[in-house]
Design a protein around this motif. Sequence first.
Motif, PDB file in Angstrom:
ATOM      1  N   GLU A 169      28.705  23.544  31.007  1.00 30.48           N
ATOM      2  CA  GLU A 169      29.471  24.002  29.866  1.00 30.48           C
ATOM      3  C   GLU A 169      30.466  23.152  29.492  1.00 30.48           C
ATOM      4  OE1 GLU A 169      32.192  27.353  30.821  1.00 30.48           O
ATOM      5  OE2 GLU A 169      30.747  27.464  32.867  1.00 30.48           O
ATOM      6  N   ASP A 170      31.209  23.251  28.228  1.00 26.23           N
ATOM      7  CA  ASP A 170      32.319  22.511  27.823  1.00 26.23           C
ATOM      8  C   ASP A 170      33.509  22.530  28.840  1.00 26.23           C
ATOM      9  OD1 ASP A 170      33.982  20.901  26.448  1.00 26.23           O
ATOM     10  OD2 ASP A 170      34.139  22.464  24.503  1.00 26.23           O
ATOM     11  N   LEU A 174      39.432  23.588  30.139  1.00 25.72           N
ATOM     12  CA  LEU A 174      40.453  23.303  31.427  1.00 25.72           C
ATOM     13  C   LEU A 174      41.712  22.604  31.139  1.00 25.72           C
ATOM     14  CD1 LEU A 174      37.643  22.567  34.055  1.00 25.72           C
ATOM     15  CD2 LEU A 174      38.891  24.567  33.675  1.00 25.72           C
ATOM     16  N   GLY A 175      41.651  21.975  29.891  1.00 22.92           N
ATOM     17  CA  GLY A 175      42.847  20.847  29.418  1.00 22.92           C
ATOM     18  C   GLY A 175      42.375  19.337  29.863  1.00 22.92           C
ATOM     19  N   TRP A 181      39.176  15.581  36.044  1.00 16.67           N
ATOM     20  CA  TRP A 181      38.733  15.802  37.610  1.00 16.67           C
ATOM     21  C   TRP A 181      37.316  16.388  37.789  1.00 16.67           C
ATOM     22  CZ3 TRP A 181      40.957  13.812  41.731  1.00 16.67           C
ATOM     23  CH2 TRP A 181      40.522  14.064  42.921  1.00 16.67           C
ATOM     24  N   ALA A 182      37.109  17.807  37.142  1.00 15.53           N
ATOM     25  CA  ALA A 182      35.994  18.465  37.222  1.00 15.53           C
ATOM     26  C   ALA A 182      34.613  17.503  37.019  1.00 15.53           C
ATOM     27  CB  ALA A 182      36.108  19.755  36.077  1.00 15.53           C
ATOM     28  N   LEU A 183      34.579  16.458  36.135  1.00 11.72           N
ATOM     29  CA  LEU A 183      33.425  15.818  35.781  1.00 11.72           C
ATOM     30  C   LEU A 183      33.334  14.738  36.764  1.00 11.72           C
ATOM     31  CD1 LEU A 183      33.761  15.850  31.875  1.00 11.72           C
ATOM     32  CD2 LEU A 183      32.308  17.272  33.403  1.00 11.72           C
ATOM     33  N   ARG A 193      31.310  21.809  38.703  1.00 15.28           N
ATOM     34  CA  ARG A 193      31.859  23.201  38.356  1.00 15.28           C
ATOM     35  C   ARG A 193      32.985  23.161  37.439  1.00 15.28           C
ATOM     36  NH1 ARG A 193      34.774  25.184  41.699  1.00 15.28           N
ATOM     37  NH2 ARG A 193      35.512  23.191  42.654  1.00 15.28           N
ATOM     38  N   ILE A 194      32.801  23.868  36.259  1.00 10.83           N
ATOM     39  CA  ILE A 194      33.607  24.165  34.964  1.00 10.83           C
ATOM     40  C   ILE A 194      34.388  25.322  35.355  1.00 10.83           C
ATOM     41  CG2 ILE A 194      34.030  23.729  32.498  1.00 10.83           C
ATOM     42  CD1 ILE A 194      32.917  21.360  34.238  1.00 10.83           C
TER      43      ILE A 194
END
Length: 421
Positions: A169-170, A174-175, A181-183, A193-194
């Motif tokens: 997902e987009d 998360l900012g 970091w998530a990507l 994990r988003i």
Amino acid sequence: MTPVELSRTVLHAVRRAVDGGELDVTVPERAVVTEPGPGGCGDFSTTIALQLARPAGQPPRRVAEILRPHLAGADGVRDVVVTGPGFLNISLDDQADVLTALVREIRSRGAEYGHGDALAGEVVALRVPYEVRAEVVADAVVRIVATQGGRATVEHGEPVNLRPVPAPEDPAPLGPDAAQWALLHPAPHDRPRITADHLVQREGNPLFRVRYAHARIRSLSRNAARLGFTAEPGPLHEPTSQVSTSLVSTGHEPTGQKSAGHQPTGHQPTAHGDARFGHGAGRPYGGPLGAAADTAPAADVDTGTDAQDVDTGTEAQEADAQSGGAPRRTPVTAPPPPLQTPLADHPRVLALAATQRAPDRLARHLVTVADAVLPFLPCVLPRGEEKPSAAHRARLALAEAAGTVLAGGLSLLGIDAPEHL
């Protein structure tokens, strides 16, 4: 001798063996040195003999025995021992100087520490799909490749050569920092994990630990300035002949040892820092995110640990009675932190991240650095009425070196390194 210098020394030993006709191999571009593993000894170990065995057409242990005298005769090397199938275990003249030299190197190079020439002159063409994670990874790879002397270009088209598993997902909600970091933190073949977990300020969140460690180090530097001292690389401990003003009391507290809000805990810091840095703590790292460290007055700077008030038992009391009842003072020193390996390993990790187009390697390395430095921070600043010493300046220099690595790594990942958190 720093680990980087030792790596060059190993390569020089290989070159001398080749020039002398003892080995018929191509001298490799780099030699990896690490701390010795199980069964090893000395200060550092290298697997260069195992790496060269096949091209040399000889058993690894035979290659190690050929290299051993060339290494043993190098400046700064005290002894070399061959163990296992062909590990070369290297003892240096003065191991304490290794950490000091490493800190000096990081301080001198600053944000460019770890930059090298592994991709000097190369142009890396990245072809990515129109997908947000691929774009973010490619953007980070461009910056990381530049640290190794290369230049990366990004284009869209087939055949694609950089295709990480897409985000489900987009990540924008998360900012910018948490989304990056998530990507970037997961390996390319793992689905990112988003989730809001990346925003939680708890030790279970790797991004929080990395950014919190950097903020705490900056806070320590500010508080050191309030106390009137700055960082200076050197030995982390006071000489054994020097009595520290950090005391192990005999069941009663020295005058002025406590300060408001600091209660005795009945424990001393260990190699892993204050007990509040354990997993059983109610709050991560024992407090409201280190806010007190920034607001404490100069006379009572919060170092992240409670005042020491340790009962040394009956034997100590008897010794005090024999000495006229005066409190027995013993130096309090902390064992060397487990920081040397991850800091020394930073150039190798950065080179791998560049050559393998893998920013996740850098992200995970930053977590390793943060987890190594956080338990060390409580022993950096003086406590109570203790006066700043050369050991405190050296500990601050080591902490700031870790902060330099964290800030540089976060910048390469496109993430802010906060001064306050």
